[in-house]
Scaffold this motif. Structure first.
Motif, mmCIF file in Angstrom:
data_model
loop_
_atom_site.group_PDB
_atom_site.id
_atom_site.type_symbol
_atom_site.label_atom_id
_atom_site.label_comp_id
_atom_site.label_asym_id
_atom_site.label_seq_id
_atom_site.Cartn_x
_atom_site.Cartn_y
_atom_site.Cartn_z
ATOM 1 N N ARG A 861 0.817 -1.229 0.000
ATOM 2 C CA ARG A 861 0.000 0.000 0.000
ATOM 3 C C ARG A 861 0.839 1.262 0.000
ATOM 4 N N PHE A 862 1.954 1.209 0.712
ATOM 5 C CA PHE A 862 2.814 2.393 0.811
ATOM 6 C C PHE A 862 4.243 2.026 0.426
ATOM 7 N N PRO A 863 4.470 1.779 -0.858
ATOM 8 C CA PRO A 863 5.820 1.382 -1.280
ATOM 9 C C PRO A 863 6.830 2.472 -0.973
ATOM 10 N N SER A 864 8.017 2.053 -0.498
ATOM 11 C CA SER A 864 9.051 2.999 -0.110
ATOM 12 C C SER A 864 10.408 2.373 -0.325
ATOM 13 N N GLU A 865 11.366 3.184 -0.689
ATOM 14 C CA GLU A 865 12.724 2.685 -0.893
ATOM 15 C C GLU A 865 13.392 2.344 0.427
ATOM 16 N N ASP A 866 13.117 3.136 1.464
ATOM 17 C CA ASP A 866 13.834 2.920 2.730
ATOM 18 C C ASP A 866 12.929 2.878 3.953
ATOM 19 N N GLY A 867 11.617 2.822 3.756
ATOM 20 C CA GLY A 867 10.712 2.768 4.896
ATOM 21 C C GLY A 867 10.369 1.339 5.269
ATOM 22 N N SER A 868 9.822 1.171 6.460
ATOM 23 C CA SER A 868 9.455 -0.165 6.937
ATOM 24 C C SER A 868 8.298 -0.060 7.916
ATOM 25 N N VAL A 869 7.448 -1.079 7.898
ATOM 26 C CA VAL A 869 6.356 -1.138 8.857
ATOM 27 C C VAL A 869 6.881 -1.201 10.274
ATOM 28 N N HIS A 870 8.094 -1.707 10.451
ATOM 29 C CA HIS A 870 8.635 -1.895 11.791
ATOM 30 C C HIS A 870 9.176 -0.600 12.405
ATOM 31 N N GLU A 871 9.132 0.470 11.641
ATOM 32 C CA GLU A 871 9.470 1.776 12.205
ATOM 33 C C GLU A 871 8.257 2.436 12.839
ATOM 34 N N LEU A 872 7.061 1.894 12.584
ATOM 35 C CA LEU A 872 5.831 2.495 13.080
ATOM 36 C C LEU A 872 5.657 2.227 14.564
ATOM 37 N N GLU A 873 4.815 3.024 15.191
ATOM 38 C CA GLU A 873 4.510 2.843 16.610
ATOM 39 C C GLU A 873 3.054 2.464 16.782
ATOM 40 N N TRP A 874 2.716 2.132 17.992
ATOM 41 C CA TRP A 874 1.362 1.679 18.330
ATOM 42 C C TRP A 874 0.330 2.667 17.789
ATOM 43 N N PRO A 875 -0.757 2.192 17.168
ATOM 44 C CA PRO A 875 -1.719 3.105 16.546
ATOM 45 C C PRO A 875 -2.433 3.997 17.563
ATOM 46 N N VAL A 876 -2.746 5.203 17.130
ATOM 47 C CA VAL A 876 -3.563 6.124 17.922
ATOM 48 C C VAL A 876 -4.954 6.091 17.312
ATOM 49 N N LEU A 877 -5.928 5.602 18.030
ATOM 50 C CA LEU A 877 -7.272 5.401 17.510
ATOM 51 C C LEU A 877 -8.132 6.632 17.754
ATOM 52 N N PRO A 878 -9.116 6.881 16.864
ATOM 53 C CA PRO A 878 -9.996 8.042 17.052
ATOM 54 C C PRO A 878 -10.924 7.831 18.239
ATOM 55 N N GLU A 879 -11.332 8.911 18.848
ATOM 56 C CA GLU A 879 -12.255 8.841 19.973
ATOM 57 C C GLU A 879 -13.677 9.109 19.502
ATOM 58 N N GLY A 880 -14.612 8.881 20.377
ATOM 59 C CA GLY A 880 -16.001 9.232 20.090
ATOM 60 C C GLY A 880 -16.802 8.175 19.377
ATOM 61 N N ALA A 881 -16.341 6.929 19.398
ATOM 62 C CA ALA A 881 -17.060 5.856 18.711
ATOM 63 C C ALA A 881 -18.158 5.295 19.612
ATOM 64 N N ALA A 882 -19.156 6.132 19.920
ATOM 65 C CA ALA A 882 -20.239 5.715 20.807
ATOM 66 C C ALA A 882 -21.310 4.965 20.015
ATOM 67 N N VAL A 883 -22.007 4.056 20.684
ATOM 68 C CA VAL A 883 -23.090 3.306 20.047
ATOM 69 C C VAL A 883 -24.345 3.417 20.909
ATOM 70 N N GLU A 884 -25.512 3.304 20.233
ATOM 71 C CA GLU A 884 -26.779 3.458 20.941
ATOM 72 C C GLU A 884 -27.464 2.134 21.229
ATOM 73 N N HIS A 885 -27.169 1.124 20.439
ATOM 74 C CA HIS A 885 -27.883 -0.144 20.561
ATOM 75 C C HIS A 885 -27.021 -1.215 21.228
ATOM 76 N N ASP A 886 -27.699 -2.271 21.640
ATOM 77 C CA ASP A 886 -27.031 -3.426 22.247
ATOM 78 C C ASP A 886 -26.562 -4.352 21.133
ATOM 79 N N TRP A 887 -25.312 -4.164 20.728
ATOM 80 C CA TRP A 887 -24.814 -4.915 19.583
ATOM 81 C C TRP A 887 -24.522 -6.373 19.921
ATOM 82 N N THR A 888 -24.332 -6.661 21.170
ATOM 83 C CA THR A 888 -24.167 -8.074 21.548
ATOM 84 C C THR A 888 -25.454 -8.832 21.270
#
Length: 980
Positions: A861-888
């Motif tokens: 997806r992100f081809p690079s000459e010198d980059g690597s997935v292993h340089e990445l850090e733990w993802p920062v997820l968006p906030e505010g993902a509230a739900v109204e129903h009982d999804w279980t």
């Protein structure tokens, strides 16, 4: 809707199908080497060090494998698990270097070089030791290079350009320096107590170098005639009977042990009770045996007699034997054998087996040695290093070997001579028991008293060298000079027991013992799993003094000078400094080539001192690695965050490192210790070449790729023994394909996705917000599992999310939206926004385990000459993902609906769920939304879940059955608008 003329058109060219070049077939065996080459080309390891510089550091100290032979499955399990730990810590933003290392000294290598000598009919002892050591060094260098390539092929990321080797000159100097710290603080002594000895390898062995196997030995009953008995005159002339399974120790007997509280019987055998003709000579003789053991003794000698036939039976406590004396069966030889054999009280004497009387050979048993030493009886060193009786020994001199079955058998020379002397009452070659063997040569070992160097466990010791200005061995610790506190200052680890045990036992001058410091350090360490603390604690509580000397050539010498007049070893910081300078310049070889007068300096005469030539136990080498890997690279006083090895290292590296650091630093060298089990075959059996059940990691890599092995490691409950075989790997392969297909779907579904398409979380449909809610829960679970080093939990949670929450649920529901909604439709944009968030999170989560696949996915997806997935850090997820129903509840209802439709599919009443209309007990959300979630034509409120084939017509583009479609093949309103 469309006109009827459009009902026959093929609308596939208007559907937005996923596009990706990422192949479904992995082909890992071919792809992974290219990825390794790329990591090397961009110097990924160094890039990570630069990127994480200044961050919180996480140090996993690599336990050194022996540089000897190709790697096996145990190596693969260990190294992959370490790499997963290190990569996960790096993912969490820490600076997590990994310095691989090798143990290069000791018997594994020396034995292989000797094998080559034996094949050429050469004698290693006739070769110059420095030349022999050079061959050992070359052998180790060869296998370091081989194993390095094999470990790298597993995807292990580390400082392969600068690994640590115990045979590097600086490392050998550091090992010697650690030894001299013990010497300077008086924590060494030379003694002649029995140690485990290999007659084949001609050296002392450590407990970690010994394994136990079931064998059949010769058991004998031998009569010692009593010549004196002050407390029981009636015993004079009788024969005390001893039983042993080591007949070869009889020629070294020096005493007899009795139990002070044991009841003994003195009895005379009747001639009529002796059925065997060979026993006729016993008639009229009196024998002394523990009362409880008389029946089993009589059975061994083949007598039909029992206690009811007793003649003149006396019952006496063991006290009656105090001061008694016997004579050796071979007393007629004179010399050593003519000396009286005293009876000594031993609290270790029991009536569990034998005769209740134990013959004492202080050369060949721990209890024997201690009891005899307490009564002034010393070892005689009759058995040499090869297991032969020394040439001048009066009985069997120059003969052996004592581990030779024929030599010690019931018909061998020992038993034959005892029989001729009338002292052998019984002998049979049928006693089955467990016996220690050298795990290298597989030969039986013996206990043998030889002069060895020891580190005492229970001697009150001065504090470790922690102050500055204390000579060349002083360690900077931040404490002022003169601070002699030896009590570890590290607080208990949170996972340690809430209440520490009592303070370490202290001896003279309120000084603690090495055992006490070590036990206190164990309580302050985090043990993973927690139960493993019991194993290391029990081993340290019960272990004897540490035998650190070996009679070999390849290793770090015990660089000491012993005063010939006093027997004391020299403790002079100036001399030690010169020794260490020589080691740094020329390695340990410098000791064998040294001008010892120059090292001693002008204050001492070389002729007054013995140069010690024994080498150090290889476990002392590896136990010292923290000093030249952790402290030398990261600063004095720094210790490892984690040691990670197999469970056998509780008696090996974990313990030797603990004792070495406790004796020199007053604490453990690690904050935490993780223990994993052993790799067994698919049926749970130990792998063995003889059984033909060895699973070769190199073969698996060559056929399926390293990521399959890495996933297997992560999925196992590695805190216990783990299995690997065809069936296990087949299951791992299935799990891998599901993960790979999830990434393939994400890559295809995100084709052309850009920043402008993203949708804010608050503007997303509830299903998308629910999936983000589940992603946040996964994120917390994975972080918790990584911090707990529970990667089986990590892998399971990740796989379940990708399979159950995404592939079988979210992706399944939204494929209609992805394929058929307009490209700018808000719902489709929201879906692809969540897919993008999922991609960035999941590729990171997978990277520590599937190191190669995650890199392939990222570069797709992100081809690079010198980059690597292993340089990445733990993802920062968006906030505010509230739900109204009982999804279980909604998902449970969805599952019920799916199961209700399945019989209709099997009976071909419907071809897919899209052709079904269902009634459900309740409508937890609008019916139209439920129909989309359930992927059915229609949902209505009713009683129990029921299914009815729909009468609606099918849209020719999206294949949904909708009310506005007037005939099959026509388009629904949505599709008509999209294609217009």
């Amino acid at each position: 809707m469309t006109e009827a003329t459009d009902t026959q058109r093929d609308w596939r060219d208007t559907v937005f199908l996923p596009k990706t070049d990422f192949p479904m077939k992995a082909g890992l065996a071919a792809k992974e080497p290219a990825i390794l080459e790329r990591w090397a080309r961009i110097n990924l390891y160094q890039k990570l060090r630069e990127a994480r510089a200044g961050r919180e550091r996480f140090l996993l100290h690599d336990g050194p494998p022996y540089a000897n032979g190709d790697i096996h499955m145990g190596h693969a399990l260990n190294k992959i698990l370490k790499d997963i730990v290190v990569r996960s810590q790096s993912l969490m933003g820490k600076d997590a270097p990994y310095v691989p290392g090798w143990d290069c000294h000791g018997l594994p290598i020396e034995w292989k070089v000797e094998e080559a000598y034996r094949a050429k009919k050469l004698n290693k002892d006739e070769v110059d030791p420095v030349a022999f050591r050079a061959e050992c060094r070359a052998y180790a260098e060869k296998w370091v290079a081989v194993q390095r390539g094999q470990f790298e092929r597993l995807g292990i990321l580390g400082d392969w350009d600068d690994p640590y080797l115990t045979m590097k000159f600086d490392a050998e100097a550091r090992i010697a320096a650690e030894l001299l710290k013990f010497a300077e603080t008086g924590q060494l002594y030379r003694g002649a107590k029995p140690v485990m000895w290999s007659p084949v390898e001609k050296t002392a062995l450590a407990e970690a170098e010994v394994e136990y196997e079931d064998i059949t030995s010769t058991q004998i009953d031998v009569a010692f005639e009593i010549t004196e008995a002050p407390n029981a005159p009636e015993l004079v002339g009788a024969h005390a009977v001893i039983w042993t399974t080591t007949p070869w120790t009889i020629p070294v007997n020096q005493a007899l042990a009795y139990g002070p509280d044991v009841e003994y019987s003195l009895f005379e055998l009747k001639a009529g009770a002796l059925e065997e003709p060979a026993l006729a000579g016993l008639a009229g003789k009196k024998f002394l045996v523990a009362t409880a053991l008389v029946p089993t003794f009589l059975k061994r000698i083949g007598s039909a007699w029992d206690n009811s036939d007793a003649v003149d039976v006396y019952y006496k406590g063991g006290w009656a034997l105090e001061g008694a004396v016997a004579r050796h069966p071979m007393h007629a030889l004179g010399g050593f054998f003519a000396k009286p054999r005293p009876f000594l009280p031993g609290d270790f004497v029991t009536t569990d087996a034998g005769t209740g009387l134990v013959h004492m050979a202080p050369d060949h048993g721990e209890d024997d040695f201690l009891l005899c030493k307490a009564h002034g009886i010393d070892p005689v060193f009759a058995v040499d290093g090869a297991g032969m009786y020394r040439a001048d020994w009066l009985w069997l001199g120059g003969q052996g070997s004592v581990i030779n079955k024929k030599f010690v058998s019931a018909e061998g020379p020992i038993c034959s001579d005892l029989r001729a002397a009338g002292a052998l009452l019984a002998a049979s070659d049928d006693f089955q028991h467990s016996y220690p063997h050298s795990w290298r040569s597989k030969a039986k070992i013996i206990f043998r008293a030889t002069p060895q160097w020891f580190i005492p466990m229970d001697k009150p010791t001065p504090s470790p060298l922690v102050g500055e200005g204390r000579g060349p061995l002083a360690q900077a610790s931040g404490k002022g000079e003169g601070d002699v506190s030896a009590t570890p200052s590290t607080p208990p680890h949170p996972s340690a027991p809430s209440a520490l045990p009592p303070s370490p036992t202290r001896g003279e001058g309120n000084m603690p013992t090495l055992r006490a410091i070590a036990l206190d350090s164990i309580e302050r360490t985090r043990w993973v799993p927690e139960r493993s603390i019991n194993r290391i604690r029990a081993m340290v509580e019960g272990r004897p003094d540490w035998v650190i000397s070996r009679q070999r050539a390849w290793g770090v010498p015990i660089a000491l000078y012993v005063n010939r007049a006093t027997g004391d070893y020299l403790r002079d910081p100036a001399v030690n400094a010169r020794i260490l300078d020589a080691f740094r310049a020329g390695g340990a070889d410098a000791w064998f080539q040294a001008d010892h007068q120059a090292l001693l300096g002008p204050d001492y005469r070389a002729e007054d001192y013995e140069v010690v030539t024994d080498i150090l136990d290889v476990w002392f080498d590896s136990g010292s690695t923290h000093s030249f890997v952790i402290e030398a690279r990261y600063g004095e006083g720094v210790r490892a965050n984690l040691y990670l090895e197999g469970s056998d290292q509780h008696r090996g590296w974990f313990q030797s490192s603990l004792l070495e650091s406790a004796g020199t630093r007053g604490r453990a060298p690690y904050d935490a210790v993780l223990t994993h089990g052993f790799a067994l075959d698919g049926q749970g059996k130990k792998m063995s070449k003889s059984l033909g059940n060895v699973v070769d990691p190199l073969k698996i890599i060559g056929e399926s790729g390293a990521d399959i092995l890495r996933l297997w490691v992560a999925q196992t409950d590695y805190f216990d023994d783990v299995r690997i075989g065809k069936e296990v790997l087949a299951g791992t392969g299935d799990a891998y394909r599901k993960i790979r297909n999830t990434f393939r779907y994400l890559l295809g579904a995100l084709d052309g996705f850009g920043e402008a398409e993203k949708v804010a979380v608050a503007d997303m449909p509830e299903l998308e917000r629910y999936v983000l809610h589940k992603l946040a829960a996964l994120d917390a679970e994975l972080r918790s599992a990584a911090e707990a080093f529970e990667f089986n939990r990590y892998a399971r949670a990740l796989g379940d999310f990708m399979n159950e929450d995404l592939s079988a649920f979210f992706f399944d529901i939204r494929k209609d939206c992805l394929y058929c909604d307009a490209e700018r439709d808000p719902k489709r944009r929201a879906y692809r926004t969540v897919l993008d968030l999922l991609f960035h999170a999941l590729v990171r989560y997978a990277a520590p385990i599937l190191a190669f696949t995650a890199e392939e996915v990222w570069q797709a997806r992100f081809p690079s000459e010198d980059g690597s997935v292993h340089e990445l850090e733990w993802p920062v997820l968006p906030e505010g993902a509230a739900v109204e129903h009982d999804w279980t509840a909604i998902r449970a209802l969805r599952q019920t609906v799916t199961e209700a439709i399945e019989p209709y599919r099997r009976e071909k009443k419907v071809r897919s769920s899209l052709e079904a209309e269902v009634t459900v007990p309740s409508l937890p959300m609008p019916a139209e939304e439920l129909a989309e979630l359930f992927i059915v034509a229609k949902v209505e409120h009713g009683g129990e879940v029921t299914v009815t084939p729909t009468q609606r017509h099918k849209c020719g583009r999206c294949w949904r059955h909708l009310p506005e479609v007037t005939q099959d093949g026509a388009l629904c309103d949505r599709c008509a608008e999209v294609v217009s």
